[in-house]
Motif scaffolding. Structure first.
Motif, PDB file in Angstrom:
ATOM      1  N   LEU A  80       2.005  -4.460   6.188  1.00  0.00           N
ATOM      2  CA  LEU A  80       2.793  -5.250   5.239  1.00  0.00           C
ATOM      3  C   LEU A  80       3.127  -4.414   4.008  1.00  0.00           C
ATOM      4  O   LEU A  80       2.271  -3.676   3.501  1.00  0.00           O
ATOM      5  N   HIS A  81       4.363  -4.519   3.553  1.00  0.00           N
ATOM      6  CA  HIS A  81       4.802  -3.886   2.306  1.00  0.00           C
ATOM      7  C   HIS A  81       5.721  -4.857   1.573  1.00  0.00           C
ATOM      8  O   HIS A  81       6.115  -5.880   2.107  1.00  0.00           O
ATOM      9  N   ASN A  82       6.083  -4.476   0.342  1.00  0.00           N
ATOM     10  CA  ASN A  82       7.082  -5.252  -0.388  1.00  0.00           C
ATOM     11  C   ASN A  82       7.859  -4.300  -1.263  1.00  0.00           C
ATOM     12  O   ASN A  82       7.478  -3.134  -1.429  1.00  0.00           O
ATOM     13  N   CYS A  96       6.108  -0.551  -4.147  1.00  0.00           N
ATOM     14  CA  CYS A  96       5.451  -1.535  -3.283  1.00  0.00           C
ATOM     15  C   CYS A  96       4.163  -1.932  -3.982  1.00  0.00           C
ATOM     16  O   CYS A  96       3.300  -1.084  -4.235  1.00  0.00           O
ATOM     17  N   LEU A 114       1.700  -3.351  -2.904  1.00  0.00           N
ATOM     18  CA  LEU A 114       0.506  -3.172  -2.065  1.00  0.00           C
ATOM     19  C   LEU A 114       0.120  -1.695  -1.946  1.00  0.00           C
ATOM     20  O   LEU A 114      -1.001  -1.378  -1.585  1.00  0.00           O
ATOM     21  N   HIS A 115       1.086  -0.791  -2.200  1.00  0.00           N
ATOM     22  CA  HIS A 115       0.845   0.656  -2.095  1.00  0.00           C
ATOM     23  C   HIS A 115       1.462   1.348  -3.310  1.00  0.00           C
ATOM     24  O   HIS A 115       2.409   2.122  -3.179  1.00  0.00           O
ATOM     25  N   MET A 124       4.321   4.468  -2.676  1.00  0.00           N
ATOM     26  CA  MET A 124       5.651   3.930  -2.363  1.00  0.00           C
ATOM     27  C   MET A 124       6.398   3.569  -3.645  1.00  0.00           C
ATOM     28  O   MET A 124       6.181   2.501  -4.219  1.00  0.00           O
TER      29      MET A 124
HETATM   30 CU    CU Z   1       3.469  -0.866   0.889  1.00  0.00          CU
END
Ligand code: CU
Length: 455
Positions: free
Chosen positions: A404-406, A441, A443-444, A448
């Motif tokens: 999962l990313h955003n 992102c 989450l990262h 990212m």
């Molecule tokens: Cu991500």
């Protein structure tokens, strides 16, 4: 006579008592700069008797020393406790039939949420004589997100201290979870910005209370840019019942000095409200939550949540009865600011030693596009880290990733973000306001990043 007295004491039922116990779940292992999340960690430790919670606090504790883990190591961004009952489906949430999980598509029946905290570490407190009831064989679960702010693997327990009363005559209170983006494991929304200085962006939710009762406690959760949360009663001239106000850390507070920064730093505290008499709510009346944010600057991935403790009480029959005269509020005594500070979320990369550093934009040449562009999102990269598009261009992010990313705005003319996506799903945004958009992102955040110039 003596013997008789002893026998009497032994024969009496176990005395009701107020007990405080500390529990640990985990440990959680978090990789360098990792954002770790859990939809539901089930069957966590809890009191093994029937009782009612009167107070509860939550934090992370060090695996070896048992001490609180400071934010410059790990940040517990948010955590929600829920009670499924003896089996899944027995205890259901008051305001949500189903929850959408972190993958933004899976849905599960909503267990009863009863307490939560964000990085402000909201502490659950109920007025004397009230408690949230639970059974010895209920199962508790927790939904949480932890971020590692260092370049080393870290481990910690989720530690929670529960004060509960085993007196069966305590008055039961339940939580009404009021949330302007309700029923999601990640209940975020975006404030686009672009408003006049001092203007307010609002988002609301309403809930029709199916039974008469009284609100005896409430507290809230907002992110950076939040002004306040307001719970009101539309039928009664939209009178305000409860507000929850943020307190912001001073410039030197760790929230403003850790790396990477996942979203604009949240408050260090939210005010809470207590009333033993309670705010009267008649059967079928609507409660309205208004989440108020600064509308001038963009604020992405924000929340507007109020936990409202409600005591069913059939004697409340008058609609718009007078408000209680015993209301008290509590807030932090730590040094703080009362208006949301202006803060620009930086982009973060890794230096040669693998440490998080602020960057002005990702490496690489800028690709020039016209009125449309497609960005492939992989594990863990954006295929066009530097992009230039025409004003009004439609940019599509294709999430062809396993994880999962955003895509989230860190800074720029207008705020936007996608939900967590993967496996061929996509997100499209039309960029109508010229300027430099810095994206990442959430989450990262160290691997990212993306910069888009809108010409
Ligand atoms: Cu991500």
């Amino acid at each position: 006579v003596l013997v008789c007295a002893v026998a009497l004491v032994l024969a009496a039922p176990a005395a009701a008592e107020i007990k405080t116990e500390t529990f640990r779940s985990g440990p959680i292992t978090v990789a360098p700069y990792e954002v770790k999340q859990s939809d539901f960690t089930l069957n966590i430790p809890k009191p093994r008797v029937d009782g009612a919670i009167t107070r509860m606090s939550i934090d992370l504790s060090d695996v070896r020393t048992g001490r609180k883990v400071p934010i410059n190591r790990l940040m517990l961004h948010h955590i929600v406790f829920s009670n499924i009952g003896r089996q899944f489906g027995e205890r259901r949430d008051a305001t949500c039939q189903n929850f959408t999980l972190l993958d933004s598509k899976s849905r599960v029946p909503g267990p009863e949420r009863f307490n939560a905290a964000g990085e402000e570490r909201f502490e659950m407190r109920l007025p004397q004589g009230y408690g949230y009831p639970f059974k010895a064989d209920d199962q508790w679960g927790m939904t949480w997100m932890v971020m590692n702010h260092r370049a080393v693997v870290d481990r910690a327990y989720v530690e929670y201290t529960v004060t509960y009363d085993t007196d069966p005559s305590i008055t039961p209170a339940k939580m009404l979870w009021m949330d302007v983006n309700n029923c999601k494991a990640d209940p975020i929304y975006d404030v686009p910005g672009g408003g006049a200085p001092g203007s307010t962006h609002t988002r609301t939710m309403t809930y029709t209370v199916p039974e008469a009762g009284r609100i005896i406690a409430a507290g809230g959760h907002v992110h950076g840019g939040g002004k306040q949360l307001r719970l009101s009663q539309p039928e009664c001239g939209d009178r305000t019942l409860v507000t929850s106000k943020p307190a912001w850390g001073t410039r030197s507070h760790p929230f403003y000095n850790v790396k990477p920064i996942l979203h604009e730093p949240g408050p260090i505290n939210m005010s809470g409200t207590l009333s033993q008499k309670g705010f009267p709510v008649a059967k079928g009346q609507v409660l309205k939550l208004t989440s108020e944010y600064d509308a001038e600057l963009p604020h992405t991935r924000v929340m507007g949540i109020m936990g409202v403790y409600f005591v069913p009480d059939a004697t409340v029959t008058e609609r718009c009865a007078p408000l209680p005269d015993d209301v008290t509020t509590y807030a932090t005594s730590a040094p703080h600011r009362t208006t949301p500070p202006r803060f620009t979320v930086p982009l973060t990369g890794l230096d040669a030693r693998g440490r998080a550093v602020t960057i002005s934009r990702p490496d690489g040449a800028t690709r020039r596009a016209g009125s449309s562009a497609t960005v492939r999102v992989g594990d863990n990269f954006f295929s066009q880290p530097n992009l230039s598009v025409a004003r009004g261009a439609r940019v599509r992010w294709d999430f062809r990733s396993r994880l999962l990313h955003n895509v989230t705005l860190a800074s720029g003319p207008r705020g936007f973000s996608s939900v967590h996506l993967d496996g061929g799903r996509s997100y499209t945004k039309r960029l109508t306001v010229p300027g430099n958009y810095k994206l990442f992102c959430a989450l990262h955040p160290v691997s990212m990043t993306q910069a888009i110039e809108v010409r």
